[in-house]
Motif scaffolding. Structure first.
Motif: not given
Length: 528
Positions: A168-196
């Motif tokens: 889900a788009n982090p700028d539009a949907a709450s689950v996207g916003k939360l997903t980005k926040k969680i994955l940034e803490k574990s340094n996984k956001w950049e890799h996973i978001s680019k693979s979506a």
């Protein structure tokens, strides 16, 4: 005549479509003639007056609703309108963030339901939302098709070769916003978001892509999967397991029907109403209030608080559509009533010492304000009273509050008891001069103003309306002060409603009222 009409029609037909081609000249003349007749008709036509009765649109509520929460909200709205109270609720769906952006521009509507309280918090800071009412809980998970054909067991599995997934788009949907926040803490956001493979504006669209097979997986809410258990299943992963968000409905400051909007918000949160719909559709529910269209609540309050809270209570009644039965009295009397079995939904005490006596039956109290104890005398102080010691002088008429019925009376005894006058306590020394013991201080003020008393010990807050009609002698001995705490009954049927009342009594508008009545404000951001 019949033959003539037929002849004319045939002639028009021939002139209009001779040989299949349009006769433009005749069409132009005929069209002009028809237009002329139409214009003349308008001159003699009087448009009907607009009805003054309310239409469905006038009665309806407009609610901006996070798309992922559509099923239970739509069902509850239909039940509210059709089976209960006849107030239609129009629902406009979108991602929580998208809806918030729309609200900033439109500044219309009655309710905003977000899948993440953080959006409601932002809306409150921007003065778009007044009340916030939680209605459910959500938890992010990985959603896969039934049987988990790609054998996805972790976040890392999303990026395996041959696996496709949606976010889900982090700028539009709450689950996207939360997903980005969680994955940034574990340094996984950049890799996973680019693979979506794709980013979707709502959680519902992520789920739909999985169901139709466009992608193999996606991160959605647990409740989203629960609504498709025959086609999909949940994969729990450690990174997402501790994240829980409150689905919250806010009443918009733009609402022209706040009472109806709050009624529907309460309906969404009520046991057996909205909460049943949420539960039936796989959502984690919250502790809702008992349902009453127009609840009646009981508030016990020490008399000293009356002037500071009465206007706030009236405004709350009007906005919420509730009735507040307020019992003002001396706190000794109120505590006695509570201990004998009466159960007010909240208790606003004159002093902390009287909250302690009933504490087990109430929530943790919040100290709202404090006020000084003072000595009041007649204007110009004809008896020349300079301190509490002068109250033991001969030929004085003194008034104090009753030490068992009133917090003020108990505090007076506590203040004067340790002070010595000749061979006894000052409290005992003034007793020959005490002409009245009252349960509330306002009675002492009235008696002094009528000349029945020469002096009385009251709270500074008791004289806000008559300060120019008497004189004050400050008490410098001991600790002449009372603190006013409020607490909610543990067993109240309306814990959420009562919390909103406490929120209103501790708001900035309430602070202004308290301070204008002689109180000092004790609420800080840390205490809330």
């Amino acid at each position: 005549m019949k033959q003539l009409r037929s002849h004319n029609l045939n002639q028009i037909e021939r002139n209009t479509f001779p040989g299949g081609k349009l006769n433009n000249g005749l069409v132009l003349v005929s069209g002009s003639f028809i237009l002329l007749i139409f214009m003349l008709g308008l001159l003699f036509y009087a448009a009907p007056e607009e009805s003054s009765e309310n239409t469905d649109d006038d009665e309806s509520l407009l609610m901006y609703c996070a798309a992922g929460i559509k099923p239970p909200v739509a069902a509850t709205a239909a039940q509210f309108a059709e089976e209960e109270y006849g107030v239609p609720v129009k629902l406009q769906y979108g991602g929580s963030g998208t809806l918030l952006s729309n609200l900033r521009v439109a500044k219309t509507g009655d309710l905003y339901l977000a899948a993440d309280t953080s959006y409601i918090d932002i809306a409150r800071k921007q003065d778009l939302v007044k009340e916030a009412i939680p209605v459910a809980k959500l938890h992010p998970v990985i959603m896969v098709k039934k049987g988990n054909p790609q054998n996805i067991k972790s976040l890392d599995d999303l990026t395996k070769e041959g696996v496709t997934f949606a976010l889900a788009n982090p700028d539009a949907a709450s689950v996207g916003k939360l997903t980005k926040k969680i994955l940034e803490k574990s340094n996984k956001w950049e890799h996973i978001s680019k693979s979506a493979r794709v980013f979707k504006p709502t959680v519902s669209e992520v789920a739909n892509d999985i169901l139709i097979g466009t992608v193999d997986a996606g991160i959605v809410w647990d409740a989203t999967v629960n609504q498709h258990r025959d086609q999909a299943e949940i994969v729990e992963v450690p990174e997402l397991s501790q994240a829980v968000k409150n689905v919250t409905v806010g009443v918009l400051t733009s609402s022209e029907k706040p009472q109806q909007a709050l009624m529907f918000a309460r309906y969404l949160q009520a046991k057996g109403k909205g909460q049943k719909q949420f539960s039936d559709m796989g959502y984690q529910t919250v502790k809702g209030d008992a349902w009453e269209p127009h609840p009646e609540i009981l508030l016990f309050s020490g008399g000293v608080n009356r002037l500071a809270i009465q206007d706030t209570l009236k405004a709350f009644e009007k906005r919420e559509g509730v009735s507040i039965n307020v019992v003002y009295n001396g706190c000794g009397i109120l505590v006695g009533q509570i201990n004998s079995g009466q159960r007010p939904d909240a208790y606003f005490a004159c002093d902390t010492s009287y909250m302690v006596q009933v504490q087990p039956q109430f929530s943790l109290p919040l100290t709202v304000s404090e006020t000084d104890m003072i000595l009041i005398v007649e204007k110009e102080n004809p008896k020349k009273i300079k301190s509490v010691y002068d109250l033991a002088s001969d030929n004085l008429k003194v008034g104090i509050a009753h030490h068992e019925q009133s917090a003020l009376g108990a505090l007076t005894k506590k203040l004067l008891g340790p002070l010595r006058f000749k061979d006894k306590s000052l409290y005992d020394a003034i007793q020959p001069n005490v002409k009245t013991n009252t349960p509330t201080a306002d009675l002492l003020v009235n008696q002094l103003r009528t000349g029945s008393l020469d002096a009385a010990i009251v709270y500074r807050a008791n004289i806000s309306k008559v300060a120019d009609k008497l004189d004050v002698v400050e008490i410098k001995e001991g600790r002449p002060m009372a603190e006013q705490p409020i607490a909610i009954l543990n067993s109240t049927k309306y814990p959420n409603l009562m919390q909103r009342l406490v929120d209103q009594l501790t708001s900035e508008s309430s602070r202004a009222m308290f301070e204008s009545k002689g109180f000092r404000w004790r609420i800080t951001p840390e205490s809330l």
